[in-house]
Write an enzyme that holds these catalytic residues in place. Structure first.
Site, mmCIF file in Angstrom:
data_model
loop_
_atom_site.group_PDB
_atom_site.id
_atom_site.type_symbol
_atom_site.label_atom_id
_atom_site.label_comp_id
_atom_site.label_asym_id
_atom_site.label_seq_id
_atom_site.Cartn_x
_atom_site.Cartn_y
_atom_site.Cartn_z
ATOM 1 N N TYR A 162 32.555 11.666 13.436
ATOM 2 C CA TYR A 162 32.854 12.768 12.510
ATOM 3 C C TYR A 162 34.143 13.450 12.933
ATOM 4 O O TYR A 162 34.339 13.730 14.114
ATOM 5 C CB TYR A 162 31.699 13.780 12.539
ATOM 6 C CG TYR A 162 31.939 15.014 11.701
ATOM 7 C CD1 TYR A 162 32.029 14.929 10.319
ATOM 8 C CD2 TYR A 162 32.073 16.263 12.292
ATOM 9 C CE1 TYR A 162 32.252 16.052 9.545
ATOM 10 C CE2 TYR A 162 32.290 17.407 11.522
ATOM 11 C CZ TYR A 162 32.377 17.291 10.140
ATOM 12 O OH TYR A 162 32.590 18.416 9.379
ATOM 13 N N ASP A 264 39.547 12.165 19.192
ATOM 14 C CA ASP A 264 39.060 13.436 18.663
ATOM 15 C C ASP A 264 38.170 14.044 19.749
ATOM 16 O O ASP A 264 37.019 13.647 19.920
ATOM 17 C CB ASP A 264 38.263 13.185 17.374
ATOM 18 C CG ASP A 264 37.633 14.464 16.828
ATOM 19 O OD1 ASP A 264 37.645 15.485 17.546
ATOM 20 O OD2 ASP A 264 37.124 14.424 15.699
ATOM 21 N N LYS A 292 36.913 23.893 18.806
ATOM 22 C CA LYS A 292 35.648 24.449 19.312
ATOM 23 C C LYS A 292 35.804 25.247 20.615
ATOM 24 O O LYS A 292 36.255 26.378 20.589
ATOM 25 C CB LYS A 292 34.599 23.341 19.450
ATOM 26 C CG LYS A 292 34.172 22.745 18.081
ATOM 27 C CD LYS A 292 32.862 22.000 18.183
ATOM 28 C CE LYS A 292 32.594 21.095 17.005
ATOM 29 N NZ LYS A 292 32.145 21.731 15.789
HETATM 30 C C1 LIG Z 1 34.198 15.592 16.723
HETATM 31 C C2 LIG Z 1 34.540 16.615 15.689
HETATM 32 N N1 LIG Z 1 35.759 16.603 15.119
HETATM 33 C C3 LIG Z 1 36.126 17.509 14.204
HETATM 34 C C4 LIG Z 1 35.249 18.488 13.805
HETATM 35 C C5 LIG Z 1 35.671 19.479 12.774
HETATM 36 O O1 LIG Z 1 35.865 20.719 13.368
HETATM 37 P P1 LIG Z 1 35.814 22.061 12.477
HETATM 38 O O2 LIG Z 1 34.408 22.236 12.052
HETATM 39 O O3 LIG Z 1 36.319 23.109 13.423
HETATM 40 O O4 LIG Z 1 36.732 21.836 11.345
HETATM 41 C C6 LIG Z 1 33.976 18.550 14.372
HETATM 42 C C7 LIG Z 1 33.018 19.581 13.974
HETATM 43 O O5 LIG Z 1 31.844 19.541 14.271
HETATM 44 C C8 LIG Z 1 33.607 17.574 15.329
HETATM 45 O O6 LIG Z 1 32.392 17.556 15.884
#
Ligand SMILES: Cc1ncc(COP(=O)(O)O)c(C=O)c1O
Length: 451
Positions: A162, A264, A292
């Site tokens: 994700y 990521d 985060k």
């Molecule tokens: C691995 C990962 N990348 C990107 C995101 C997206 O982050 P945001 O919710 O701050 O847009 C998340 C959100 O849970 C995530 O777990």
């Protein structure tokens, strides 16, 4: 040997636990009616809508949070891992208070912006950085950087990984596997309505932990591939670890075809090691996306990269806009998190606490014969309710969902707040006794469901 779980028993216990929960949440249940008059679905984020009841929060302190009904919970969610520093950490409170008095937003970078970029460089080994406000923006830009730097369009994406809600990446996670093509050659499936098919046409989907699949894509279309993005440790299908050699193998394969690798690290970031999964694995990607936990509860995201990758931002080939990028309040919070709270000793402590915690969970699974496995990395982990090991999204899609949901209800009723499907996170202020409480509730669930 795992025992056979009786689905009718799971259903009966789920009804019983849901009724118990309703008794704890009269105000939340009532408040949901008011909330839904002004908030779509009664929530600000779809994930906040919980089954069977949305719980409205009120405050947090250290390892504890409280809901609108005044119930106290041991927080094992930590706001999707953001609050790995614990709630209302006095150092963050102080840093924010100071910055507020000095003004919180200018159309210029401030000293903290540079300091935080320097700190992230030290941790992740990437020389150049830019800031954003959410993980979705950071991963979107990571793809743009790879595309702009190579002049190519295709992005390889891992099934089940994700990367946030942008049109270009809202594909092939939490989907119905029936629609997703063969396991070894998945097709791009969008995760939500409202995303044009055209975005999927520039993605190539591969299973996690499968180098041969990436090799195949590169053999077919290598000269069109800009790069690959993945969570180096999957943390959106429970926790799934990379097999030995997988991450290094990806980097070598991609580089051989003139393509780039983006990690990521929005979840792994500064939570599992000072330099996240980059440090943990020893594999340095070309681009890394963070969000985060780096802001200690204030919205902030960052993108780091090599000189070659980030050149497109330096020379202006790629626009890197954003009103709130590098916002002084976020930067003040990030600075204190990175210098005074998430210090190197924290990760050693996480390692020791986690070894004890994982052993206790495995002991419960073995004693009760639960069809489940545990995967953890320091302060993060999850139980997969499936007897066989889980190594990719398709395996995870085969978990027993109702059993997972029931395990979560038992935790809530025991005064523990874990995520309903996500990995748990424990923070720098969680004690061993806190983790014991999670194990106790897990054992209560195991005993009931196997009785
Ligand atoms: C691995 C990962 N990348 C990107 C995101 C997206 O982050 P945001 O919710 O701050 O847009 C998340 C959100 O849970 C995530 O777990």
């Amino acid at each position: 040997m795992p025992v056979q779980i009786d689905p009718t028993r799971v259903q009966a216990l789920t009804e019983q636990q849901s009724a118990l929960l309703a008794e704890k949440l009269p105000r939340s249940i009532e408040f949901a009616k008011r909330a839904s008059q002004s908030l779509a679905g009664g929530v600000a984020c779809t994930w906040h809508a919980l089954d069977p009841y949305t719980i409205y929060g009120s405050k947090g302190e250290g390892s504890r949070i409280w809901d609108l009904d005044g119930n106290e919970y041991l927080d094992m969610h930590c706001g999707y891992g953001v609050m790995v520093i614990g709630h209302a950490h006095p150092k963050v409170v102080e840093a924010i208070r100071t910055r507020v008095g000095l003004g919180t937003h200018f159309a210029m970078p401030v000293e903290e912006t540079v300091v935080v970029a320097e700190l992230l460089s030290q941790r992740f080994g990437q020389p150049l950085w830019r800031f954003k406000n959410s993980g979705s923006e950071a991963t979107m830009d990571a793809c743009r950087i790879m595309r702009a730097a190579t002049g190519r369009d295709l992005i390889i994406k891992v099934e089940g990984s994700y990367h946030g809600s942008s049109d270009g990446l809202a594909w092939s996670y939490w989907i119905d596997v029936e629609q997703a093509g063969p396991a070894d050659r998945p097709i791009a499936v969008h995760n939500t309505a409202g995303v044009p098919e055209a975005f999927g046409s520039v993605l190539r989907i591969v299973p996690y932990n499968d180098l041969a699949a990436v090799e195949r894509v590169l053999a077919d279309e290598g000269d069109l591939v800009a790069g690959m993005i993945l969570e180096p440790i999957l943390m959106n299908a429970g926790v799934i670890q990379p097999e030995p050699g997988y991450l290094a193998g990806l980097r070598d394969l991609l580089h051989r075809h003139g393509a780039l690798l983006a990690f990521d690290e929005v979840k792994t970031g500064v939570t599992i090691a000072s330099g996240g999964a980059t440090e943990w694995s020893g594999v340095h990607p070309d681009v890394v996306a963070l969000a985060k936990a780096i802001g200690g509860g204030i919205p902030v995201a960052a993108i780091g990269g090599t000189e070659e990758a980030m050149r497109v931002l330096v020379d202006g080939t790629l626009e890197g806009e954003g009103t709130f990028n590098g916002n002084p309040l976020s930067m003040a919070a990030a600075r204190v998190v990175l210098t005074e709270i998430l210090t190197p000793d924290v990760y050693e402590r996480f390692e020791a606490q986690n070894a004890r915690f994982t052993a206790a969970l495995n002991d419960v699974i073995a004693r009760y014969g639960l069809p489940a496995t545990v995967q953890t990395v320091r302060c993060r982990g999850s139980v997969h309710f499936r007897a066989e090991p889980v190594r990719n999204f398709r395996d995870e899609a085969g978990v027993d969902g109702p059993l997972q949901h029931l395990a979560w209800l038992y935790q809530l009723n025991a005064g523990v707040f874990p995520p309903s499907g996500d990995p748990w996170t424990f923070s720098v202020v969680h004690a061993d006794e806190d983790l014991d409480r999670y194990v106790e509730a897990f054992e209560g669930f195991a005993a009931a469901v196997t009785a």
